[in-house]
Design a protein around this motif. Structure first.
Motif, PDB file in Angstrom:
ATOM      1  N   ALA A 239      -2.561 -37.066 -10.339  1.00 31.60           N
ATOM      2  CA  ALA A 239      -3.352 -38.115  -9.808  1.00 31.60           C
ATOM      3  C   ALA A 239      -2.466 -38.908  -9.090  1.00 31.60           C
ATOM      4  N   SER A 240      -1.125 -39.219  -9.580  1.00 34.30           N
ATOM      5  CA  SER A 240      -0.241 -40.191  -8.738  1.00 34.30           C
ATOM      6  C   SER A 240       0.447 -39.203  -7.461  1.00 34.30           C
ATOM      7  N   PHE A 241       0.494 -37.895  -7.713  1.00 30.12           N
ATOM      8  CA  PHE A 241       0.996 -37.097  -6.748  1.00 30.12           C
ATOM      9  C   PHE A 241      -0.157 -37.139  -5.454  1.00 30.12           C
ATOM     10  N   THR A 242      -1.392 -37.010  -5.706  1.00 26.91           N
ATOM     11  CA  THR A 242      -2.587 -37.252  -4.708  1.00 26.91           C
ATOM     12  C   THR A 242      -2.412 -38.316  -3.906  1.00 26.91           C
ATOM     13  N   ALA A 243      -2.241 -39.446  -4.887  1.00 20.40           N
ATOM     14  CA  ALA A 243      -2.195 -40.912  -3.955  1.00 20.40           C
ATOM     15  C   ALA A 243      -0.889 -40.748  -2.892  1.00 20.40           C
ATOM     16  N   HIS A 244       0.204 -40.455  -3.444  1.00 21.45           N
ATOM     17  CA  HIS A 244       1.462 -40.476  -2.964  1.00 21.45           C
ATOM     18  C   HIS A 244       1.420 -39.642  -1.495  1.00 21.45           C
ATOM     19  N   ILE A 245       1.112 -38.305  -1.558  1.00 23.22           N
ATOM     20  CA  ILE A 245       1.083 -37.644  -0.436  1.00 23.22           C
ATOM     21  C   ILE A 245       0.110 -37.975   0.549  1.00 23.22           C
TER      22      ILE A 245
ATOM     23  N   PRO B 251       7.002 -30.826  -1.441  1.00 27.22           N
ATOM     24  CA  PRO B 251       7.733 -30.860  -2.742  1.00 27.22           C
ATOM     25  C   PRO B 251       8.618 -31.833  -2.828  1.00 27.22           C
ATOM     26  N   GLN B 252       8.901 -32.707  -1.655  1.00 31.02           N
ATOM     27  CA  GLN B 252       9.777 -33.799  -2.129  1.00 31.02           C
ATOM     28  C   GLN B 252       8.957 -34.886  -2.460  1.00 31.02           C
ATOM     29  N   LEU B 253       7.630 -35.133  -2.363  1.00 34.19           N
ATOM     30  CA  LEU B 253       7.095 -36.261  -2.730  1.00 34.19           C
ATOM     31  C   LEU B 253       6.487 -35.789  -4.308  1.00 34.19           C
ATOM     32  N   LEU B 254       6.588 -34.300  -4.806  1.00 31.85           N
ATOM     33  CA  LEU B 254       6.381 -34.154  -6.248  1.00 31.85           C
ATOM     34  C   LEU B 254       7.508 -34.588  -6.770  1.00 31.85           C
ATOM     35  N   GLY B 255       8.676 -34.265  -6.065  1.00 32.21           N
ATOM     36  CA  GLY B 255       9.824 -34.514  -6.876  1.00 32.21           C
ATOM     37  C   GLY B 255       9.974 -36.134  -7.066  1.00 32.21           C
ATOM     38  N   GLU B 256       9.554 -36.929  -6.168  1.00 32.64           N
ATOM     39  CA  GLU B 256       9.729 -38.255  -6.146  1.00 32.64           C
ATOM     40  C   GLU B 256       8.757 -38.864  -7.248  1.00 32.64           C
ATOM     41  N   GLU B 257       7.742 -38.215  -7.547  1.00 29.31           N
ATOM     42  CA  GLU B 257       6.698 -38.414  -8.692  1.00 29.31           C
ATOM     43  C   GLU B 257       7.763 -38.146 -10.210  1.00 29.31           C
ATOM     44  N   LEU B 258       8.117 -37.088 -10.100  1.00 25.54           N
ATOM     45  CA  LEU B 258       8.903 -36.622 -11.349  1.00 25.54           C
ATOM     46  C   LEU B 258      10.081 -37.571 -11.663  1.00 25.54           C
ATOM     47  N   VAL B 259      10.711 -38.170 -10.556  1.00 24.51           N
ATOM     48  CA  VAL B 259      11.894 -38.978 -10.893  1.00 24.51           C
ATOM     49  C   VAL B 259      11.417 -40.283 -11.158  1.00 24.51           C
ATOM     50  N   THR B 260       9.951 -40.531 -10.879  1.00 24.37           N
ATOM     51  CA  THR B 260       9.461 -41.980 -11.455  1.00 24.37           C
ATOM     52  C   THR B 260       8.933 -41.820 -12.832  1.00 24.37           C
ATOM     53  N   ILE B 261       8.053 -40.664 -12.826  1.00 19.30           N
ATOM     54  CA  ILE B 261       7.429 -40.556 -14.313  1.00 19.30           C
ATOM     55  C   ILE B 261       8.395 -40.066 -15.492  1.00 19.30           C
ATOM     56  N   LEU B 262       9.382 -39.506 -15.199  1.00 24.06           N
ATOM     57  CA  LEU B 262      10.331 -39.255 -16.239  1.00 24.06           C
ATOM     58  C   LEU B 262      10.766 -40.265 -16.956  1.00 24.06           C
ATOM     59  N   PRO B 263      11.517 -41.078 -15.923  1.00 24.44           N
ATOM     60  CA  PRO B 263      12.042 -42.317 -16.487  1.00 24.44           C
ATOM     61  C   PRO B 263      11.076 -43.342 -17.103  1.00 24.44           C
ATOM     62  N   PHE B 264       9.879 -43.289 -16.449  1.00 23.18           N
ATOM     63  CA  PHE B 264       8.791 -44.174 -17.291  1.00 23.18           C
ATOM     64  C   PHE B 264       8.689 -43.599 -18.694  1.00 23.18           C
ATOM     65  N   LEU B 265       8.272 -42.512 -18.835  1.00 23.30           N
ATOM     66  CA  LEU B 265       8.301 -41.778 -20.154  1.00 23.30           C
ATOM     67  C   LEU B 265       9.555 -42.167 -21.286  1.00 23.30           C
ATOM     68  N   ALA B 266      10.644 -42.000 -20.504  1.00 28.24           N
ATOM     69  CA  ALA B 266      11.961 -42.309 -21.521  1.00 28.24           C
ATOM     70  C   ALA B 266      11.834 -43.799 -21.676  1.00 28.24           C
ATOM     71  N   ILE B 267      11.649 -44.599 -20.683  1.00 26.97           N
ATOM     72  CA  ILE B 267      11.566 -46.115 -21.243  1.00 26.97           C
ATOM     73  C   ILE B 267      10.457 -46.552 -22.217  1.00 26.97           C
ATOM     74  N   LEU B 268       9.471 -45.747 -21.956  1.00 26.69           N
ATOM     75  CA  LEU B 268       8.253 -46.069 -23.049  1.00 26.69           C
ATOM     76  C   LEU B 268       8.704 -45.577 -24.188  1.00 26.69           C
ATOM     77  N   THR B 269       9.231 -44.589 -24.402  1.00 29.28           N
ATOM     78  CA  THR B 269       9.708 -44.052 -25.833  1.00 29.28           C
ATOM     79  C   THR B 269      10.679 -45.051 -26.556  1.00 29.28           C
ATOM     80  N   LEU B 270      11.891 -45.462 -25.692  1.00 33.21           N
ATOM     81  CA  LEU B 270      12.730 -46.368 -26.061  1.00 33.21           C
ATOM     82  C   LEU B 270      12.097 -47.661 -26.640  1.00 33.21           C
ATOM     83  N   CYS B 271      11.252 -48.273 -25.693  1.00 32.33           N
ATOM     84  CA  CYS B 271      10.691 -49.337 -26.051  1.00 32.33           C
ATOM     85  C   CYS B 271       9.509 -49.371 -27.326  1.00 32.33           C
ATOM     86  N   HIS B 272       8.779 -48.200 -27.210  1.00 32.52           N
ATOM     87  CA  HIS B 272       7.775 -48.067 -28.353  1.00 32.52           C
ATOM     88  C   HIS B 272       8.312 -47.796 -29.472  1.00 32.52           C
TER      89      HIS B 272
END
Length: 243
Positions: free
Chosen positions: A220-226, A139-160
């Motif tokens: 996909a990224s969670f699989t790579a991370h774990i 669960p911690q690594l899944l949380g690390e995916e979320l804490v990466t992907i959600l800011p990614f999507l927020a920045i993508l939204t802001l920039c685009h």
């Protein structure tokens, strides 16, 4: 012949829902709350069931924030996993290991790198406590995916969407900044060595995010991370058994 619909990143173009400024504040606030719970909730003795509370809250609070922001659209972050998602995740695990290993090698020649204390802890634990400890990393690594992907999507939204940058440029900017944020979250783990976390952790995170960029699936990224983290633990345990 019917073709499978192409996935896109959620939210940044209003699919399945558009998040308002308040919505993004809620989603990112969930990230902050989840990370705070991860580092502040008492875990007791390492390898005990209480230690699962922090990682579970890390995931849960981020999902609550996203659900408050996107309603039923929160599930868009988790498309049904496919064999391609999992295989791409597996394929990028050795690349992340190689990238971080090379960065660690060159950085180690230039400065003092701090080891991850988790690798030392896992060797010293009895088998039952080791199993609980490793279970808590999922669960911690899944949380690390979320804490990466959600800011990614927020920045993508802001920039685009807000700044009008081309989609490719917005993705590249979001990819790099979200990796830097992820690295910065590891500062306390690595002795507040900002160069190390941005170089070693940040480089590994750039590679770990690529499966998400290719599939638009957190699985996909969670699989790579774990697979990356567990392979490191397995190597350390093997070395300990030989020693």
């Amino acid at each position: 012949m019917a073709t499978r619909p192409v996935r896109d990143f959620p939210y940044y173009r209003g699919e399945p829902v558009a998040l308002s400024g308040l919505g993004w504040a809620l989603a990112l606030g969930g990230c902050v709350a989840g990370f705070a719970a991860l580092i502040q909730v008492p875990r007791g003795e390492v390898g005990q069931p209480l230690g699962l509370a922090g990682p579970l809250l890390f995931v849960g609070l981020q999902l609550v924030g996203l659900a408050l922001a996107a309603g039923r659209g929160w599930t868009a972050l988790f498309p049904r996993p496919t064999a391609r998602d999992l295989l791409l995740g597996l394929a990028f695990m050795p690349l992340a290991l190689l990238a971080s290993g090379l960065a660690a090698f060159f950085y180690g020649m230039a400065g003092a790198a701090h080891a991850n204390p988790a690798t030392e802890i896992v060797v010293q634990l009895p088998a039952a406590q080791r199993a609980v400890f490793l279970a808590g990393t999922a669960p911690q690594l899944l949380g690390e995916e979320l804490v990466t992907i959600l800011p990614f999507l927020a920045i993508l939204t802001l920039c685009h969407r807000r700044l009008g940058l081309p989609r490719g440029a917005a993705i590249a900017i979001a990819w790099v900044i979200s990796a830097m944020i992820f690295g910065a979250l590891h500062l306390s783990t690595y002795g507040w060595n900002i160069v190390q976390v941005l170089l070693l952790i940040g480089v590994a995170r750039l590679v770990l995010t690529i499966p998400y960029l290719l599939t638009r699936s957190v699985w996909a990224s969670f699989t790579a991370h774990i697979c990356l983290d567990w392979s490191i633990f397995a190597f350390v345990l093997l070395q300990g058994a030989r020693g």
